[in-house]
Scaffold this active site. Structure first.
Site, mmCIF file in Angstrom:
data_model
loop_
_atom_site.group_PDB
_atom_site.id
_atom_site.type_symbol
_atom_site.label_atom_id
_atom_site.label_comp_id
_atom_site.label_asym_id
_atom_site.label_seq_id
_atom_site.Cartn_x
_atom_site.Cartn_y
_atom_site.Cartn_z
ATOM 1 C CG ASP A 228 -2.138 0.958 0.958
ATOM 2 O OD1 ASP A 228 -2.049 1.798 0.044
ATOM 3 O OD2 ASP A 228 -3.143 0.847 1.682
HETATM 4 C C1 BGC Z 1 -4.883 3.415 -0.043
HETATM 5 C C2 BGC Z 1 -4.988 2.436 -1.190
HETATM 6 C C3 BGC Z 1 -4.724 3.144 -2.479
HETATM 7 C C4 BGC Z 1 -3.359 3.814 -2.413
HETATM 8 C C5 BGC Z 1 -3.009 4.585 -3.655
HETATM 9 C C6 BGC Z 1 -3.601 4.213 -0.068
HETATM 10 O O1 BGC Z 1 -3.664 5.242 0.843
HETATM 11 O O2 BGC Z 1 -4.968 2.717 1.184
HETATM 12 O O3 BGC Z 1 -6.262 1.851 -1.214
HETATM 13 O O4 BGC Z 1 -4.813 2.260 -3.545
HETATM 14 O O5 BGC Z 1 -3.354 4.727 -1.338
HETATM 15 O O6 BGC Z 1 -3.790 5.730 -3.740
#
Ligand code: BGC
Length: 757
Positions: A228
């Site tokens: 993530d």
């Molecule tokens: C989120 C993800 C997301 C990623 C990219 C993170 O903060 O938890 O779900 O895909 O950011 O934006």
């Protein structure tokens, strides 16, 4: 494969390390020298959030179709529709030059307070797994990749980057992993995104057991694991833990750390090569689909409208819906003029167009006079004048439609909800309007349950319209006017009050950890077991027609676990209009050694029936439909005995029951050990065989000592007392009469048990 292996041989250590870290927030590192292109990823899950400039983490995104969010998608219970949505998303990815969409979200809704629940499917792992698999299959059928997220136990936003989810093994296997497991085995997502949080003390981004032992080795996941955004703390530890690609980039510091670790011997180059191999295989796969062009915006808008209408759940209807010829309708609530159609955070889509609910209603309303009143202000402020005006309008109308949307900021990534309430103004508004106008329909826009007990009794109907996507305004009109017969069913329980919810006393944790103390009992598993009354059950939803269930059958009354069985039932549309029914199959184990939920969803299907039409629905129940995860055996096990197969229209509306007998084919190792109680010995067939003679002798001795079988001497049930004692413990009391030390005696019995295997 040879191509990839050859390439790896040609890559320098620096190039390998760089490939494992993004070149920008949204792209991987290309290696021009070797003709290796970059891979572009973009957020989802309910639309393509393609930032205009990939070098910018939070740049404005290009217009794309905003589909309904996952709560609504799951409520369709329609795997084909989700597949079609996946295909549409892939077409947009192709046009917007995106190789992998960052979705679906397959985390469980442990508590309705979870800030990102609108991005997740369900409180039930079976339903969530089927939805996620279908989403992935749809997207990937067009040559675009997915990233199932957030793996794993990312069920809250409180301290989301650091908290440790403390989850016992059985709960992990039965509740929090299966949606991922199903989707990964069935639909083979190109990538998996690891969660921010820790699982039992170890960051998911460094969790070898999770990412390697379970995901890659046990489930056979072949793609790459991406972090993530910002979930990596120690790049070397994360590579060792099975995390292939770190995002976002660029991060030269991290590249250097990997190079140094390989040079110093702290990181085996083969570990790095394995991540490189996984990333390369997806980069090449993505390159097979040429990007660019356009997509059919009108068709996607229409699909978004269909999904929204199919996912909306009619919660209450005293007969007022569908709307008939009305003279005058009061349309109350800001959400009628300003659609609330998605949640906050990384999933936020820049929609191509947004239907205005009021205008869409007008299109269906024909000559009916519509009068609008705002009803409540933006945010949480209180304005009595708006209520007074709404009451005036409602009073003189034939019907009032109350469009109530939770304030946007209440449901977002990054923080949890504080409560399950509408705003005080909204509650006061509903009460005031229903007091003067009993023919009031409440239409809700929210991504997760709200409590209703304060106001629902006064309403004539309630429609859960969710965060309904850009075309949701039209979908509401379709349902209100009966152009679409509602067929959405709740994918999560609506509780009566917050304190009733399963995780209430264990959420959100603190001091760095959250204990999943309710274990396997989340959602309806909990409400059923505790007999806690709820507002609306899991699987519930009304229709404008009625269905009967008849003639339930099972393929075999007695079966081997590995063979499974099929269950069928005839469903008839007994009403006057065509409609869709979601047939749900739950399994109940009559008796098990470890506690099990009263019932668990193991199959469902959605069918369409014309008035008077009957269809036979057939569903397959396999080994896993009857098994549970036994932490001591470290595997899914079945036990001989009777199971009830419950066929119903919701988890609390079971229409038919069939009883079947399962024969387990498993040969499980014996779990008896020095700590096993007399009960354990007598309940284990192999233990009983060797222990029974001694047991008789011991019990009669103890009864004499304590005075009779009722144990008058000690004021207790001697047998009850004894059965919970470890055999070794009992022998310690009788040591003087033994011919050998108690330990040797027990070890001897254990040896006999193991010989007899
Ligand atoms: C989120 C993800 C997301 C990623 C990219 C993170 O903060 O938890 O779900 O895909 O950011 O934006």
């Amino acid at each position: 494969m040879t191509k990839i292996n050859d390439l790896i041989k040609k890559m320098t250590l620096e190039e390998k390390a760089a490939l494992c870290i993004g070149a920008s927030p949204w792209t991987t590192t290309p290696i021009e020298r070797l003709g290796l292109p970059e891979l572009t990823v973009s957020d989802g899950p309910h639309g393509v959030r393609r930032v205009a400039d990939v070098k910018d983490l939070v740049a404005a995104s290009l217009p794309a179709t905003c589909f309904p969010t996952a709560s609504c998608m799951a409520s369709t219970w329609d795997v084909e529709l989700i597949h079609a949505m996946g295909q549409a998303l892939a077409e947009e990815c192709i046009a917007l030059k995106v190789d992998v969409i960052l979705g679906p979200g397959a985390n469980m809704k442990r508590t309705p307070l979870g800030g990102r629940n609108f991005e997740y499917y369900s409180e039930d792992p079976y339903l969530a797994g089927q939805m996620a698999a279908s989403f992935i299959a749809g997207v990937q059928s067009k040559g675009v990749g997915t990233s199932i997220k957030h793996f794993a136990t990312n069920n809250q936003e409180f301290q989301r980057l650091t908290i440790s989810s403390e989850v016992d093994e059985r709960t992990l296997r039965e509740i929090y992993l299966p949606a991922f497991e199903t989707a990964i085995k069935k639909a083979k997502p190109w990538t998996v995104m690891c969660a921010y949080n820790k699982l039992n003390g170890t960051y998911c981004s460094e969790n070898h057991r999770l990412l390697v032992d379970i995901l890659k080795d046990e489930w056979g996941f072949e793609g790459f694991v991406v972090s993530d955004w910002g979930a990596v703390h120690d790049r070397v530890a994360s590579l060792k833990g099975g995390l292939d690609l770190e995002m976002p980039g660029p991060k030269e510091r991290r590249v250097n750390a990997v190079v140094e670790a390989v040079c110093s011997g702290a990181l085996g180059e083969s570990v790095l090569d394995e991540s490189v191999r996984r990333i390369l295989s997806i980069v090449f796969k993505a390159a097979e689909t040429s990007k660019g062009g356009s997509f059919d915006t009108a068709a996607h808008h229409a699909l978004a409208r269909r999904i929204a209408a199919e996912g909306m759940v009619l919660l209450k209807n005293n007969g007022i819906l569908p709307l008939k010829e009305q003279q005058h309708i009061a349309v109350i609530g800001r959400a009628a003029e300003e659609a609330h159609f998605q949640g906050g955070g990384s999933s936020h889509i820049n929609p191509i167009q947004v239907d205005n609910p009021f205008k869409e209603l007008q299109k269906s309303a024909g000559d009916t006079e519509l009068t609008y009143a705002e009803g409540y202000p933006a945010g949480t402020a209180f304005d009595q004048e708006l209520i007074d005006r709404a009451v005036e309008v409602a009073h003189t109308a034939d019907v009032a439609l109350l469009y109530i949307a939770l304030p946007g900021f209440k449901e977002s990534e990054g923080y949890d909800r504080a409560d399950l309430d509408l705003t005080p103004q909204q509650v006061a508004l509903i009460k005031a309007v229903t007091a003067v106008q009993p023919r009031t329909v409440v239409i809700l826009n929210n991504g997760a349950p709200v409590v209703m007990s304060e106001w629902i009794d006064g309403t004539a109907a309630v429609l859960e319209a969710w965060m309904m996507g850009q075309a949701g305004g039209g979908a509401i009109a379709d349902v209100l006017y009966g152009k679409v017969n509602p067929s959405g069913r709740l994918a999560e329980t609506y509780p009566l009050k917050l304190v009733d919810t399963p995780a209430f006393i264990n959420f959100p944790g603190g001091n760095g950890e959250v204990r999943y103390g309710e274990g396997i009992f989340i959602g309806y598993r909990y409400y059923d077991a505790k007999e806690v009354p709820v507002q609306f059950s899991f699987g519930y939803g009304m229709s404008y027609t009625t269905f009967t269930y008849k003639n339930p059958k099972v393929s075999v009354a007695s079966f081997r676990d590995v063979d499974g069985l099929t269950v069928s039932v005839d469903v008839t549309n007994t009403g006057k209009v065509a409609g869709k029914e979601v047939v749900q199959v739950y399994v109940h184990d009559h008796k098990s050694r470890l506690v099990r939920p009263p019932k668990e969803l193991k199959g469902f299907t959605k069918i369409e029936l014309q008035p008077g039409e009957t269809k036979t629905v057939t569903l397959v129940l396999d080994f896993r439909a009857f098994a549970y995860y036994h932490p001591a055996y470290q595997q899914w096990i079945t036990e001989d005995g009777e199971f009830a197969i419950l066929i119903g229209a919701s988890s609390s509306d079971i229409r038919c029951i069939q009883t079947v007998t399962l024969q387990s084919t498993l040969e499980l190792p014996c779990l008896l050990n020095r700590e096993s109680t007399l009960r354990d010995w007598m309940e284990d067939p192999r233990g009983k065989r060797v222990f029974a003679p001694l047991f008789q002798q011991m019990t009669s001795q103890m009864q004499t000592a304590f005075g009779g079988s009722e144990g008058e001497g000690a004021g207790m049930d001697t047998m009850g007392f004894l059965m919970e004692m470890p055999l070794l413990g009992v022998l310690h009391f009788q040591e003087a009469a033994l011919l050998m030390p108690p330990e040797d005696l027990v070890d001897g019995l254990l040896a006999q048990v193991n010989q007899n295997k």
